[in-house]
Design a protein around this motif. Structure first.
Motif, short mmCIF file in Angstrom:
data_model
loop_
_atom_site.label_atom_id
_atom_site.label_comp_id
_atom_site.label_asym_id
_atom_site.label_seq_id
_atom_site.Cartn_x
_atom_site.Cartn_y
_atom_site.Cartn_z
N TYR A 35 0.85 -1.18 0.00
CA TYR A 35 0.00 0.00 0.00
C TYR A 35 0.89 1.24 0.00
O TYR A 35 2.01 1.22 0.47
N GLY A 42 -6.46 7.73 2.45
CA GLY A 42 -6.24 6.45 3.10
C GLY A 42 -5.19 5.64 2.37
O GLY A 42 -4.62 6.08 1.36
N LEU A 43 -4.92 4.47 2.88
CA LEU A 43 -3.99 3.59 2.20
C LEU A 43 -4.60 3.10 0.88
O LEU A 43 -5.79 2.74 0.84
N ARG A 44 -3.80 3.08 -0.14
CA ARG A 44 -4.27 2.59 -1.43
C ARG A 44 -3.44 1.39 -1.86
O ARG A 44 -2.21 1.42 -1.78
N LEU A 45 -4.10 0.38 -2.32
CA LEU A 45 -3.45 -0.88 -2.68
C LEU A 45 -2.72 -0.74 -4.01
O LEU A 45 -3.30 -0.32 -5.01
N GLU A 59 -5.27 -0.89 -6.76
CA GLU A 59 -5.88 0.35 -7.23
C GLU A 59 -4.92 1.24 -8.02
O GLU A 59 -5.32 1.90 -8.98
N ALA A 98 -8.62 -10.31 3.27
CA ALA A 98 -9.25 -9.65 4.41
C ALA A 98 -10.56 -10.31 4.81
O ALA A 98 -11.01 -10.16 5.95
N ARG A 99 -11.17 -11.07 3.93
CA ARG A 99 -12.44 -11.71 4.28
C ARG A 99 -12.24 -12.88 5.23
O ARG A 99 -13.10 -13.20 6.05
N GLN A 104 -4.63 -8.48 9.51
CA GLN A 104 -3.61 -8.15 8.52
C GLN A 104 -2.43 -7.60 9.29
O GLN A 104 -2.57 -6.69 10.08
N SER B 95 -13.82 -4.72 2.72
CA SER B 95 -13.29 -5.75 1.85
C SER B 95 -14.46 -6.54 1.29
O SER B 95 -15.33 -6.97 2.03
N LEU B 101 -8.48 -4.79 0.57
CA LEU B 101 -8.89 -3.78 1.54
C LEU B 101 -8.97 -2.41 0.87
O LEU B 101 -8.02 -1.99 0.22
N ILE B 102 -10.08 -1.73 1.06
CA ILE B 102 -10.25 -0.36 0.60
C ILE B 102 -10.38 0.53 1.83
O ILE B 102 -11.26 0.30 2.66
N PHE B 103 -9.51 1.53 1.95
CA PHE B 103 -9.45 2.36 3.14
C PHE B 103 -10.13 3.70 2.93
O PHE B 103 -10.14 4.25 1.83
#
Lengths: 115, 113
Positions: A35, A42-45, A59, A98-99, A104, B95, B101-103
């Motif tokens: 990230y 926010g944090l972006r993947l 993303e 994450a599911r 994490q 998620s 994960l989307i923050f």
């Protein structure tokens, strides 16, 4: 058990330089991700991996490459650094995505400045 | 696509009091998960609480609880008996089917002694 480690902690690059951010975990986690965190966002993947030999884009993948040759390591490569890549970079790992996992595990982050 | 929005850039609370951090999300998926993460000055990301969307009961973890309003797509975090160590940036995240994960943008919480 060191958890998730990242090196370096700080890095300054000039535009056009290349470098690799290192990430390693000793928990035998299959799922690893990168990230970036920018002020006010926010944090972006960037990229993620569900296991050795398997990677996929998140993303904001442009300008970054990854590989996953082992379960433990997930390096992030900047091929030609740009000022827009100035950010704090976090690596994370978990048993699953994450599911399916409670936690994490995040590394301490790398602060990168591109001049 | 999933989005997560935190509309409070900064919040403050007196020590020992209660504070609520807001989060709204949008998703077209029926099966998803919601999270609150804490990021202290050390920059480590620490999972605070997790909620499965299919569960109607709100998740709780000691002094931390959520108010999950599925129809309104709202997922707020309540911190009771605030402590100085609670001061940090808090991120809401979601998620969906992809597991990514989307923050949200984050909320900085200040705890006043």
């Amino acid at each position: 058990n060191a958890g998730v480690t990242q090196t370096p902690k700080f890095q300054v690059l000039k535009t056009g330089q290349s470098m690799t951010l290192q990430c390693a975990q000793d928990m035998n986690h299959e799922y690893m991700s990168w990230y970036r965190q920018d002020p006010g966002m926010g944090l972006r993947l960037i990229h993620y991996s569900v296991g050795a030999g398997i990677t996929d884009q998140g993303e904001v993948p442009n300008g970054y490459n990854v590989s996953r040759s082992t379960t433990e390591d997930f390096p992030l490569r900047l091929l030609s650094a740009a000022p827009s890549q100035t950010s704090v970079y976090f690596c994370a790992s978990s048993w699953g995505d994450a599911r399916s996992t409670d936690t994490q595990y995040f590394g301490p982050g790398t602060r990168l400045t591109v001049l | 696509a999933q989005t997560v929005t935190q509309s409070q850039p900064e919040m403050s609370v007196q020590e020992a009091e209660t504070v609520t951090l807001s989060c709204t999300y949008d998703t077209s998926e029926s099966d998803y998960y919601l999270f609150w993460y804490k990021q202290p000055p050390s920059r480590q990301m620490i999972l605070v609480i997790r909620q499965e969307a299919y569960k109607q009961q709100n998740a709780t973890e000691n002094r931390f609880s959520v108010n999950f309003q599925k129809a309104a797509k709202s997922f707020s975090l309540k911190i009771s008996d605030s402590q100085l160590g609670d001061a940090a940036m808090y991120f809401c995240a979601s998620s969906g089917n992809t597991g990514k994960l989307i923050f949200g943008q984050g909320t900085t919480l200040q705890v006043k002694p």
